[in-house]
Design a protein around this motif. Structure first.
Motif, PDB file in Angstrom:
ATOM      1  N   LEU A   1      48.642  69.935  73.975  1.00  0.00           N
ATOM      2  CA  LEU A   1      47.573  70.017  72.973  1.00  0.00           C
ATOM      3  C   LEU A   1      46.628  68.821  72.973  1.00  0.00           C
ATOM      4  CD1 LEU A   1      49.598  71.573  70.048  1.00  0.00           C
ATOM      5  CD2 LEU A   1      47.492  72.508  70.999  1.00  0.00           C
TER       6      LEU A   1
ATOM      7  N   ARG B   1      52.795  59.657  72.325  1.00  0.00           N
ATOM      8  CA  ARG B   1      51.394  59.640  72.760  1.00  0.00           C
ATOM      9  C   ARG B   1      50.436  59.289  71.625  1.00  0.00           C
ATOM     10  NH1 ARG B   1      52.352  64.684  76.142  1.00  0.00           N
ATOM     11  NH2 ARG B   1      51.648  65.828  74.321  1.00  0.00           N
ATOM     12  N   ALA B   2      50.995  58.735  70.553  1.00  0.00           N
ATOM     13  CA  ALA B   2      50.178  58.464  69.371  1.00  0.00           C
ATOM     14  C   ALA B   2      48.966  57.603  69.700  1.00  0.00           C
ATOM     15  CB  ALA B   2      51.024  57.793  68.292  1.00  0.00           C
TER      16      ALA B   2
ATOM     17  N   TRP C   1      46.352  59.480  71.668  1.00  0.00           N
ATOM     18  CA  TRP C   1      45.741  60.489  70.801  1.00  0.00           C
ATOM     19  C   TRP C   1      44.628  59.867  69.957  1.00  0.00           C
ATOM     20  CZ3 TRP C   1      47.108  65.747  70.265  1.00  0.00           C
ATOM     21  CH2 TRP C   1      46.503  66.423  69.209  1.00  0.00           C
ATOM     22  N   THR C   2      44.981  58.757  69.282  1.00  0.00           N
ATOM     23  CA  THR C   2      44.006  58.112  68.393  1.00  0.00           C
ATOM     24  C   THR C   2      42.818  57.579  69.186  1.00  0.00           C
ATOM     25  OG1 THR C   2      45.865  57.488  67.030  1.00  0.00           O
ATOM     26  CG2 THR C   2      43.765  56.459  66.528  1.00  0.00           C
TER      27      THR C   2
ATOM     28  N   GLU D   1      54.926  70.703  72.335  1.00  0.00           N
ATOM     29  CA  GLU D   1      55.385  69.656  71.418  1.00  0.00           C
ATOM     30  C   GLU D   1      54.286  68.625  71.233  1.00  0.00           C
ATOM     31  OE1 GLU D   1      58.647  69.594  70.240  1.00  0.00           O
ATOM     32  OE2 GLU D   1      58.835  71.592  71.149  1.00  0.00           O
ATOM     33  N   LEU D   2      54.268  68.027  70.040  1.00  0.00           N
ATOM     34  CA  LEU D   2      53.391  66.867  69.842  1.00  0.00           C
ATOM     35  C   LEU D   2      54.298  65.645  69.856  1.00  0.00           C
ATOM     36  CD1 LEU D   2      51.127  68.295  67.034  1.00  0.00           C
ATOM     37  CD2 LEU D   2      50.366  67.592  69.285  1.00  0.00           C
ATOM     38  N   GLU D   3      54.264  64.899  70.951  1.00  0.00           N
ATOM     39  CA  GLU D   3      55.170  63.752  71.043  1.00  0.00           C
ATOM     40  C   GLU D   3      54.546  62.529  70.412  1.00  0.00           C
ATOM     41  OE1 GLU D   3      55.795  63.265  75.180  1.00  0.00           O
ATOM     42  OE2 GLU D   3      55.974  65.430  75.440  1.00  0.00           O
ATOM     43  N   SER D   4      55.320  61.869  69.558  1.00  0.00           N
ATOM     44  CA  SER D   4      54.747  60.696  68.900  1.00  0.00           C
ATOM     45  C   SER D   4      54.583  59.548  69.895  1.00  0.00           C
ATOM     46  CB  SER D   4      55.614  60.272  67.718  1.00  0.00           C
ATOM     47  OG  SER D   4      56.948  60.177  68.129  1.00  0.00           O
TER      48      SER D   4
END
Lengths: 904, 64
Positions: free
Chosen positions: A67, A242-243, A246-247, A237-240
């Motif tokens: 995503l 990659r936080a 992502w930001t 999955e949204l893996e944290s």
């Protein structure tokens, strides 16, 4: 259906012809003064953001990153919500006749040619590879279609990509350089771009629906089949972990939506009406949402369908329909991809060509001896020529880059690399709009620092990965120094390369921008431009503009300058319009004053950019250097005038408040005056009634000595009681006057309140019995003792009791007296079952001269002074007197007198 | 003095609300799936659509 090269070429040509027709229609309508650019068209044209990188590449990205491809579209959604920033940018650009992002930054920092050039160079270096990416996407899509039918993509020995590049360049030239003045908007182009946006959305959604609901059993089915495969389940999955990425991608794309040259062109330069932004703020994100709904399903569908066949995920949009014989759908998808690529290339090259022409070529030309030799020549044709060549060169550069890079790494990540390049404009842009202290030196330092870091940590490593340069500086660090490793600067590792670059480049950019700005002084032009930008919503243009320029200019010289760069016809048209605005029929009679110089410079800025325009105007007008101090004085003065007007406003409000207070006081005075009048008439009436009866009876007795003794006695009795009433009334008036003026005499001693109450009830007992009113009490045997005046308290109780007996009905009336202790004071209540009082009456009966009951219809039952006198007495002893009542429920008069403080 | 328009302020507030909703750590919350569709997919598109709806409501309202 056979997908021959000819069919594809014909279809493409037909599509481009439609596009061209739309653009011509838009231009024709604009020329006729009936613009077709509505809020919806504006919002759709913003979707030029969705290039073929979106159309084909998103699916590819989703097959590896799940995503995370969405960040590229969430950033713009959030950024656009800050409408105030966008509107301010538009307002400044309109006021300053700004035509590109380079012009914006240069204009803010004192119309600096250096800055304009820097921004242009950064934009070209950052964006040309992005254009190459579009060409690559086009080439790849043509290849897929041709491979499917076994044809070859060559024509007269030229490859299809080159043909596409040539056609795109021609197209851009036709669209973008019809007029010279870039602030005169390209409405035809905007209309065409909006049309393309609709086409690519329909095409992409058609493929998405075909795959999701045709090849699979809907979204749920597709996702469930993906979950069962270990590799694919991971994508959902949204893996944290990659936080950070992502930001930073959200931030990066949020900046790109404004600062990519094509986006700035569409959002700011091509904006017709500020209110259109309000539509774009939700319609454009809605477009992004729709075009992204089927990206992940397509990626999963492709992976599930092709398994390990090694089909390039970037081409799933075409290969999935082809694999199922839906060739028409594949052609529709191809047209969608074509739309995405052409839209991007057209707008981007027009924006870049304006920048290259105004900010790189013009400054050089203006210095050249050749141009000076052609002093009288019309240069507007030359300007258009330069732009056309620039467009062709930029597309060609993109083609060369595409050829050189081929399948190399450099193309895959280039979209984000471009984003990171234009993000370097953010500090200078935002700072320039909101921070007056920001200086040219600061902007130059920040941009250079950010650009160098970007070059070193992102662009050069991408070259190294393509094998064009040695990768030593990436793996071992420059000069073998490990802390200089390009993608782990100072040992900062664990970030992806984009976040790494964004972090370091923004640190360097912002740091240099702020530090240098704080330690440098702006010159006069910078200071005045800073004011115009930051205070664009408040700047009083006409007043300040005329004072910010002083010097000598000749009308002829300025007019010939305008004619040279705008062309004679257009220059005269603009001059006539300006003269008309001043109320002059003939522009030749215009005075060559500061305002005219400003007008001329603005017109020139629209054609050749603010920096070059300033140089040209300075070359024909003798401008007096105002110096920083004087400019600041003028600006301060403007600010002071604003401050004064604010102060004036505050004073006016104070005055208004004072006036309304006075009005209220006056009202109160009138009310008191009216009450006094009422009182006098009441008192006069009250005095006259007994006087009249005394006089009448006395006259009778005087004139008729034969009156019987019984009658005589009765008359004399009446005379005596009337005289008593008169005396009482006069005493009360005197009493009130004494209390009010503070001249009353008080005695003080221990008073047993219970005793006082009993005495008063005894003395008034006859009155109650006469009227048949029941008087009861609840008084302790040894009543509470207070320090007060015995006679005065008796007076209060007599008043309350006689009031009560006056108002209760005869025969059935009841009055109850209660004496008790409540906290630190004695509480005395006199309750009756009379008609009661309204809430309003409860307050006013304690005012002087107010009477209970209806004074208009009933005969007054008292003097209207008893209760006010009682209240004054009770308050004198530190107590309170009030009434609790409701209409129809009787009244309860209560007073309290504080008990003396305990001695212990 | 000119006051900032209330519509612009409301939209900016939406932007400030959207930022934490669409980034980590909140993004790591949705887990599992609903009607066969992964919760992460539903959450992202749901919040996104919600923001767009609110923005449309604020921007297109009359008389502000």
């Amino acid at each position: 259906m056979v997908l021959s090269g000819w069919l594809i070429a014909l279809l493409s040509a037909a599509y481009l012809a439609v596009l061209f027709a739309v653009a011509r229609f838009g231009d024709a309508r604009a020329d006729a003064g009936k613009s077709i650019i509505s809020a919806n068209v504006y919002a759709l044209s913003l979707a030029v953001y969705c290039t073929s990188w979106t159309f084909y590449g998103s699916v590819g990205r989703a097959t590896s990153g799940g995503l995370s491809f969405l960040t590229i579209y969430l950033g713009p959604t959030l950024m656009l919500l800050f409408v105030g920033v966008i509107v301010k940018m538009i307002r400044i650009s309109k006021a300053q006749r700004i035509t590109s992002i380079a012009d914006f930054i240069a204009s803010r920092y004192g119309k600096s040619q250096l800055l304009a050039g820097m921004v242009t160079v950064i934009a070209v270096i950052g964006v040309v590879p992005y254009i190459a990416l579009q060409l690559k996407a086009m080439a790849a899509s043509v290849d897929v279609l041709l491979n499917h039918s076994g044809s070859k993509g060559e024509w007269l020995g030229l490859d299809s990509t080159f043909l596409i590049a040539v056609i795109l360049a021609l197209f851009s030239i036709l669209f973008g350089t019809r007029h010279l003045d870039a602030t005169e908007r390209h409405e035809g182009m905007v209309a065409a771009v909006a049309f393309e946006s609709v086409v690519k959305l329909i095409a992409f959604m058609a493929v998405g629906i075909f795959v999701t609901y045709g090849l699979f059993g809907g979204l749920g089915d597709l996702f469930q089949r993906a979950v069962t495969e270990a590799d694919l389940g991971r994508l959902l999955e949204l893996e944290s972990g990659r936080a950070g990425t992502w930001t930073s991608l959200i931030l990066l794309s949020g900046l790109a939506i404004v600062f990519l040259p094509r986006q700035f062109q569409i959002i700011v330069v091509e904006n017709v009406d500020e209110s259109h932004v309000k539509r774009a703020v939700w319609l454009f994100p809605l477009y992004l949402l729709l075009i992204n709904i089927f990206v992940l399903p397509l990626a999963l569908g492709g992976l599930l369908h092709f398994g390990g066949e090694g089909v390039n995920p970037d081409t799933f949009v075409l290969t999935l329909p082809l694999a199922h014989g839906a060739e028409a759908l594949a052609l529709l998808a191809f047209i969608g991809g074509l739309s995405a690529a052409t839209g991007m290339v057209i707008v981007e090259t027009i924006a870049l060509s304006t920048m290259v022409c105004n900010d790189l070529v013009m400054p050089l030309l203006l210095r050249s001896a050749w141009l000076r030799a052609q002093h009288r020549q019309d240069l507007s044709g030359l300007l258009i020529g330069i732009r056309r060549v620039a467009i062709a060169m930029i597309v060609l550069l993109g083609y060369v880059y595409f050829r050189a890079a081929g399948e190399a790494y450099a193309l895959v990540g280039i979209g984000l690399i471009s984003f990171a390049a234009v993000a370097q404009f953010a500090p200078a842009m935002f700072g320039g709009m909101y921070w007056k202290q920001a200086t040219r030196a600061g902007a130059v330092a920040g941009l250079s620092a950010g650009f160098l870091v970007w070059l070193y940590t992102l662009l050069l490593p991408s070259f190294a990965k393509s094998g064009w340069i040695s990768s030593g500086f990436v793996e071992q660090g420059l000069f073998g120094l490990p802390w200089l490793k390009a993608q782990a600067l100072f040992g900062l590792s664990g970030l992806d390369e984009i976040s790494h670059c964004l972090w370091w480049s923004m640190l360097a950019n912002l740091g240099a921008y702020i530090a240098v700005s704080l330690n440098s002084r702006p010159d006069a032009v910078e200071a005045s431009q800073a004011e115009r930008f930051v205070d664009v919503f408040r700047f009083d243009r006409h007043k300040a503009e005329t004072r910010l320029w002083r010097g000598k200019a000749s009308l002829d010289a300025l007019v010939s300058l305008l004619e040279r760069f705008l062309g004679t016809a257009r220059a005269r048209q603009q001059l006539a319009a300006y003269a008309q605005g001043k109320g002059l029929a003939d522009w030749r009679k215009l005075p060559a004053d500061a305002e005219f110089v400003h007008f001329a410079e603005a017109e020139l800025a629209g054609a050749i950019g603010s920096a070059s325009a300033r140089v040209m105007v300075a070359s024909v007008a003798q401008e007096e250097d105002l110096g920083l101090e004087e400019v600041l004085d003028i600006l301060d003065e403007a600010t002071q005038i604003r401050a004064y007007s604010r102060e004036l406003e505050a004073k006016r409000q104070e005055l208004e408040a004072a006036t309304s207070e006075l009005r209220e006081a006056n009202e109160r005075l009138r009310e008191v005056d009216r009450m006094k009048d009422d009182f006098i008439s009441t008192v006069t009436h009250e005095l006259r009634t007994p006087l009249t009866s005394i006089r009448a009876l006395s006259e009778m007795l005087h004139e008729d000595p034969r009156i019987e003794l019984a009658s005589r006695t009765r008359f004399l009795g009446i005379i005596v009681s009337e005289a008593e009433r008169l005396t009482r009334l006069i005493n009360q008036i005197l009493d009130m006057a004494k209390l009010e003026s503070g001249r009353a005499e008080w005695t003080s001693g221990a008073v047993d309140l219970g005793e006082v109450a009993r005495e008063t009830m005894d003395s008034l007992g006859q009155l109650f019995r006469d009227k048949g009113v029941a008087l009861s009490s609840d008084i302790p045997a040894r009543g509470p003792v207070v320090q007060a005046d015995h006679d005065r308290l008796t007076q209060v109780l007599i008043n309350l009791l006689s009031n009560a007996v006056k108002f209760v009905p005869g025969g059935s009336g009841k009055v109850h007296v209660r004496v008790g202790i409540d906290g630190g004071s004695v509480r005395v209540e006199v309750a009756d079952n009379g008609p009661g009082l309204t809430a309003e009456e409860c307050g006013v009966i304690f005012e002087k001269f107010r009477q209970g009951g209806n004074t208009l219809t009933d005969k007054p039952k008292g003097t209207g002074l008893g209760l006010p006198i009682s209240r004054q007495i009770i308050e004198y002893f530190g107590g309170k007197l009030w009434v609790e009542s409701r209409p129809g429920e009787g009244a309860n008069f209560i007073f309290t007198v504080p008990l003396p403080a305990s001695e212990e | 003095m000119k006051r900032a328009s209330p519509t612009r302020q409301r939209l900016a507030a939406l932007g400030l609300l959207g930022a934490p909703l669409l980034t980590y750590p909140l993004l790591s919350l949705p887990a599992g799936s609903l009607w066969g569709i992964p919760a992460s997919y539903l959450y992202l598109f749901g919040v996104w659509a919600g923001l767009i709806f609110l923005a449309a409501w604020v921007a297109e309202r009359r008389g502000t």
